[in-house]
Scaffold this motif. Structure first.
Motif, PDB file in Angstrom:
ATOM      1  N   ASN A   1       0.846  -0.827  -0.388  1.00 32.80           N
ATOM      2  CA  ASN A   1      -0.136   0.101   0.303  1.00 32.80           C
ATOM      3  C   ASN A   1       0.646   1.384  -0.087  1.00 32.80           C
ATOM      4  O   ASN A   1       0.263   2.047  -0.927  1.00 32.80           O
ATOM      5  N   LEU A   2       2.316   1.109   0.757  1.00 28.01           N
ATOM      6  CA  LEU A   2       2.689   2.491   0.683  1.00 28.01           C
ATOM      7  C   LEU A   2       3.152   2.539  -0.805  1.00 28.01           C
ATOM      8  O   LEU A   2       3.889   3.557  -0.800  1.00 28.01           O
ATOM      9  N   LEU A   3       3.967   1.816  -0.902  1.00 25.73           N
ATOM     10  CA  LEU A   3       4.841   1.950  -2.368  1.00 25.73           C
ATOM     11  C   LEU A   3       3.211   2.508  -3.930  1.00 25.73           C
ATOM     12  O   LEU A   3       4.396   3.089  -3.678  1.00 25.73           O
ATOM     13  N   VAL A   4       2.541   1.789  -3.008  1.00 27.99           N
ATOM     14  CA  VAL A   4       1.682   2.221  -4.222  1.00 27.99           C
ATOM     15  C   VAL A   4       1.462   3.663  -3.963  1.00 27.99           C
ATOM     16  O   VAL A   4       0.409   4.763  -5.037  1.00 27.99           O
ATOM     17  N   GLU A   5       0.966   4.628  -2.752  1.00 26.85           N
ATOM     18  CA  GLU A   5       1.420   5.535  -2.463  1.00 26.85           C
ATOM     19  C   GLU A   5       1.532   6.308  -3.518  1.00 26.85           C
ATOM     20  O   GLU A   5       1.726   7.724  -3.773  1.00 26.85           O
ATOM     21  N   THR A   6       2.884   6.376  -2.891  1.00 29.92           N
ATOM     22  CA  THR A   6       4.026   6.196  -3.026  1.00 29.92           C
ATOM     23  C   THR A   6       4.875   6.940  -4.980  1.00 29.92           C
ATOM     24  O   THR A   6       4.540   8.098  -5.406  1.00 29.92           O
ATOM     25  N   LEU A   7       4.149   5.573  -5.645  1.00 33.88           N
ATOM     26  CA  LEU A   7       4.388   5.438  -6.937  1.00 33.88           C
ATOM     27  C   LEU A   7       2.897   6.977  -7.746  1.00 33.88           C
ATOM     28  O   LEU A   7       3.703   7.360  -8.642  1.00 33.88           O
ATOM     29  N   LYS A   8       1.997   6.681  -7.068  1.00 32.95           N
ATOM     30  CA  LYS A   8       0.748   8.132  -6.888  1.00 32.95           C
ATOM     31  C   LYS A   8       1.259   9.247  -7.034  1.00 32.95           C
ATOM     32  O   LYS A   8       1.097  10.253  -7.830  1.00 32.95           O
ATOM     33  N   ALA A   9       1.937   9.441  -5.535  1.00 36.70           N
ATOM     34  CA  ALA A   9       2.394  10.241  -5.972  1.00 36.70           C
ATOM     35  C   ALA A   9       3.136  11.157  -6.747  1.00 36.70           C
ATOM     36  O   ALA A   9       3.408  12.093  -6.899  1.00 36.70           O
ATOM     37  N   ARG A  10       3.790  10.362  -6.995  1.00 38.26           N
ATOM     38  CA  ARG A  10       4.929  10.383  -8.290  1.00 38.26           C
ATOM     39  C   ARG A  10       4.142  10.275  -9.506  1.00 38.26           C
ATOM     40  O   ARG A  10       5.519  10.573 -10.486  1.00 38.26           O
ATOM     41  N   HIS A  11       3.024  10.755  -9.683  1.00 35.08           N
ATOM     42  CA  HIS A  11       2.168  10.808 -10.896  1.00 35.08           C
ATOM     43  C   HIS A  11       2.865   9.719 -11.787  1.00 35.08           C
ATOM     44  O   HIS A  11       2.197   9.676 -13.074  1.00 35.08           O
ATOM     45  N   HIS A  12       2.734   8.286 -11.271  1.00 36.98           N
ATOM     46  CA  HIS A  12       2.919   7.032 -11.923  1.00 36.98           C
ATOM     47  C   HIS A  12       1.707   6.884 -12.444  1.00 36.98           C
ATOM     48  O   HIS A  12       1.089   6.016 -11.207  1.00 36.98           O
ATOM     49  N   ALA A  13       1.489   5.388 -13.382  1.00 37.03           N
ATOM     50  CA  ALA A  13      -0.191   4.650 -13.437  1.00 37.03           C
ATOM     51  C   ALA A  13       0.373   3.573 -12.638  1.00 37.03           C
ATOM     52  O   ALA A  13       1.138   2.910 -13.318  1.00 37.03           O
ATOM     53  N   VAL A  14      -0.797   3.206 -12.159  1.00 40.11           N
ATOM     54  CA  VAL A  14      -0.268   1.885 -11.237  1.00 40.11           C
ATOM     55  C   VAL A  14      -1.343   0.825 -10.900  1.00 40.11           C
ATOM     56  O   VAL A  14      -2.485   1.739 -10.344  1.00 40.11           O
TER      57      VAL A  14
END
Ligand code: T5A
Length: 211
Positions: A18-31
Motif C-alpha cells: 500500500n505504501l509503495l502504491v501511494e508513493t508511486l501515485k504521488a509521483r504521478h505513475h500509472a499503477v
C-alpha cells in the motif's frame, strides 16, 4: 514494471505494498494494485472458496489448482494488459506464494508446482519481488495483538508456517536477481525506505536499458 510482495500472513507485506502504491501515485505513475488470490470477479469468487473456514477438508491439490486458476484469470485479464500499457503493477502475493505454501508448506511435489505455476502465469514474472521476512513467533505475536479472526489458511499451524518460511528463503536464494529479502522486524518506515530506494534504482536501470 511488475512488483510483487511476498511473506507470511501478517508479515507486513500488505502495509508495504500500500505504501509503495501511494508513493508511486504521488509521483504521478500509472499503477494497478492487485491482491492474490483475487483481483478479478472470477478470482475473487475463488478466493472466497479458498479462505472459507467451512472448507477445512480441502485437498492440497484442489487448493493448488484453485490458487492457480485464480491467478491465470488475473494474469490474462489484468496483469498482461497493464504491463502492455507500461503501467506499474503491484501485486500483494503472486506465484512465489504457491511455491512456498503449497510446495514447501503442504509438501506437494516441487516440480509439479513449478509446472503449474508456469502454466498459470503464462510466463509473466515480476521484475522484482520483495520478500518481507519475519519469524513465525513474531507473526503469532502480531496476530494476538490485532485480534483479527483467522481464515482457513491461517488455521494451518506453526510447523506449517515454519516450512513456508523456509520455502520462501530457498526460492529467494534460487533467484537472487529478482528477490529482495527485507528484514520485516524493522519499523514500517525503515522497510518503506528500503523498498522505495530499490524500486527507484530498478526503474532507472530499466529506463536506461530501453534507450
Ligand atoms: N496463499 C496465497 C497460498 O497458500 N497460495 C497462493 O498461491 C496464494 C496467492 C491469503 C492466504 O492465501 C495463501 C496465503 C495466505 O494464507 P490474505 O487474507 O490475502 O490471505 O492475507 P495475507 O496475504 O496473508 O495478508 P495479511 O493481510 O494477513 O498480512 P500481511 O499483508 O502480511 O500484513 P499486514 O501488512 O496486513 O500487517 C499485519 C499487521 O502487522 C502490522 C500491521 O499494522 C498489521 O496490524 N505491521 C507491523 N507491525 C510492526 N512492525 C512492522 N514493520 C509492521 N508492518 C505491519
Amino acid at each position: 514494471m511488475f512488483i510483487s510482495f511476498e511473506g507470511l500472513d501478517g508479515s507486513g507485506k500488505t502495509t508495504q505494498a500500500n505504501l509503495l502504491v501511494e508513493t508511486l501515485k504521488a509521483r504521478h505513475h500509472a499503477v494497478d494494485f492487485i491482491r492474490e488470490p483475487g483481483g478479478t470477479d472470477i478470482s475473487e469468487r475463488i478466493r472466497e472458496i479458498l479462505l472459507d473456514k467451512k472448507h477445512l477438508g480441502m485437498n492440497e491439490v484442489t487448493e493448488l489448482l484453485l490458487f492457480s486458476a485464480a491467478r491465470a484469470q488475473l494474469v490474462v485479464q489484468t496483469i498482461q494488459p497493464a504491463l502492455k500499457e507500461q503501467r506499474f503493477v503491484v501485486c500483494d502475493r503472486y506465484v512465489d506464494s504457491t511455491m512456498a505454501y503449497q510446495g514447501y508448506g503442504r509438501g506437494l511435489n516441487l516440480d509439479a508446482v513449478r509446472a503449474i505455476n508456469a502454466a498459470a502465469t503464462f510466463g509473466v514474472m515480476p521484475d522484482v519481488t520483495f520478500l518481507i521476512d519475519i519469524s513465525v513467533e513474531e507473526i503469532i505475536e502480531r496476530r494476538k495483538q490485532s485480534g483479527t479472526p483467522i481464515d482457513r489458511m491461517e488455521s494451518s499451524g506453526k510447523m506449517f508456517y515454519e516450512k513456508v518460511r523456509r520455502g520462501y528463503l530457498a526460492t529467494a536464494k534460487e533467484e537472487p536477481q529478482r528477490f529482495v529479502v527485507v528484514d520485516g522486524a524493522q519499523s514500517i518506515e525503515a522497510i518503506k525506505k528500503i523498498i522505495w530506494e530499490e524500486v527507484e534504482k530498478r526503474t532507472r536501470k530499466q529506463k536506461a536499458e530501453m534507450k
